[in-house]
Design a protein around this motif. Structure first.
Motif, PDB file in Angstrom:
ATOM      1  N   THR A 244       0.823  -1.208   0.000  1.00 27.51           N
ATOM      2  CA  THR A 244       0.000   0.000   0.000  1.00 27.51           C
ATOM      3  C   THR A 244       0.858   1.260   0.000  1.00 27.51           C
ATOM      4  O   THR A 244       0.530   2.245  -0.684  1.00 27.51           O
ATOM      5  CB  THR A 244      -0.926   0.010   1.239  1.00 27.51           C
ATOM      6  N   LYS A 245       1.963   1.231   0.727  1.00 20.86           N
ATOM      7  CA  LYS A 245       2.830   2.407   0.846  1.00 20.86           C
ATOM      8  C   LYS A 245       3.947   2.423  -0.200  1.00 20.86           C
ATOM      9  O   LYS A 245       4.860   3.250  -0.115  1.00 20.86           O
ATOM     10  CB  LYS A 245       3.417   2.467   2.254  1.00 20.86           C
ATOM     11  N   ASN A 246       3.873   1.500  -1.165  1.00 20.52           N
ATOM     12  CA  ASN A 246       4.844   1.451  -2.269  1.00 20.52           C
ATOM     13  C   ASN A 246       6.282   1.243  -1.783  1.00 20.52           C
ATOM     14  O   ASN A 246       7.239   1.734  -2.387  1.00 20.52           O
ATOM     15  CB  ASN A 246       4.749   2.731  -3.111  1.00 20.52           C
ATOM     16  N   ILE A 247       6.420   0.499  -0.694  1.00 18.91           N
ATOM     17  CA  ILE A 247       7.746   0.272  -0.120  1.00 18.91           C
ATOM     18  C   ILE A 247       8.602  -0.614  -1.024  1.00 18.91           C
ATOM     19  O   ILE A 247       9.816  -0.435  -1.120  1.00 18.91           O
ATOM     20  CB  ILE A 247       7.625  -0.367   1.281  1.00 18.91           C
ATOM     21  N   PHE A 248       7.972  -1.566  -1.719  1.00 22.60           N
ATOM     22  CA  PHE A 248       8.736  -2.467  -2.592  1.00 22.60           C
ATOM     23  C   PHE A 248       9.538  -1.680  -3.621  1.00 22.60           C
ATOM     24  O   PHE A 248      10.745  -1.903  -3.798  1.00 22.60           O
ATOM     25  CB  PHE A 248       7.805  -3.460  -3.290  1.00 22.60           C
ATOM     26  N   ASP A 249       8.872  -0.753  -4.314  1.00 20.67           N
ATOM     27  CA  ASP A 249       9.569   0.002  -5.355  1.00 20.67           C
ATOM     28  C   ASP A 249      10.577   0.987  -4.772  1.00 20.67           C
ATOM     29  O   ASP A 249      11.604   1.276  -5.398  1.00 20.67           O
ATOM     30  CB  ASP A 249       8.564   0.742  -6.240  1.00 20.67           C
TER      31      ASP A 249
END
Length: 262
Positions: A244-249
């Motif tokens: 949800t918080k786009n941590i992967f990218d």
């Protein structure tokens, strides 16, 4: 009333202790022990890269302590089956693996695979049936989809296994096989290196072996970890938050790719 208050207070204390017990025992999380840029690779004997960074971020966000153990694929799957390790990361979902593993809800990566040949030895291929009678190598224990797996089971192609990507590509260059099957971005990373024998001798065929497929973190159904389902819930929640918080990218971008880049 005083007794009720004491009971409630003690309940919260016990829950706090219980929560600490859930995360006090480190999970042993295995992964395939091959260099596979841009996902993971060795530097001075230790694995580094975005997959390890993702797992450490997950450890922080979930509050679940983890230790990481690189293993050959055959041993990795055996240890998962018998509960010698608690889980692993970077695995495809297959019907056979679902019998012994719990797959977390949120994938950590999507990948594709291609066929690679020695330069000057390309051949026409419109479908996988055109591969019949040819010799192929792949990393031991890897999986490249139902259609390719069917060719193997039917004995229509001769399979040779490699322990790592260097051995895979050396076998191809020495013409011990007609083509190699491998994760697209990993071989492209090998070919992008300057002044190397792979770049000069190997090309990728245009046929995509399969559409992007997810790689997962998994948990062994045979794990002996106490309260494992509470731990699984913690990790699932943390993974969803990271998505949800786009941590992967945010983690993978400095390495030059995104979670959806193949």
């Amino acid at each position: 009333m005083k007794i009720l208050t004491i009971i409630i207070v003690h309940s919260f204390i016990l829950w706090g202790v219980f929560s600490q017990i859930l995360v006090a025992q480190p999970l042993t999380m295995g992964f395939l022990n091959t260099d596979a840029k841009p996902f993971k690779w060795k530097v001075e004997g230790e694995f580094v890269g975005p997959f390890l960074d993702i797992m450490r971020e997950l450890e922080l966000r979930s509050g679940v302590s983890m230790q990481f153990e690189p293993l050959p694929m055959k041993r990795l799957l055996l240890y998962l089956e018998n509960g010698k390790i608690d889980g692993a990361f970077g695995l495809h979902k297959t019907p056979e693996r679902e019998k012994i593993l719990i797959f977390f809800n949120t994938p950590i990566k999507w990948i594709t695979a291609h066929l690679f040949v020695k330069k000057g030895h390309s051949f026409q291929i419109k479908s996988l049936s055109d591969l019949s009678g040819k010799r192929v190598n792949l990393i031991r224990g890897t999986w490249y989809g139902e259609d390719f797996g069917r060719l193997i089971k039917q004995g229509k192609i001769e399979i040779k296994h490699a322990q790592d990507y260097d051995q895979l590509l050396q076998m191809l260059i020495s013409e011990r096989v007609d083509f190699s099957v491998a994760t697209t971005s990993v071989i492209q990373a090998y070919l992008s290196k300057k002044n190397n024998i792979y770049k000069e001798n190997i090309v990728m065929l245009p046929l995509v072996l399969y559409k992007p497929r997810p790689l997962y973190i998994v948990f062994s159904k045979a794990s002996k970890l106490p309260h494992k389902y509470q731990v699984i819930n913690k990790i699932n929640h943390a993974l969803k938050e990271m998505e949800t918080k786009n941590i992967f990218d945010k983690i993978t971008h400095p390495y030059g790719y995104t979670r959806f880049h193949q």
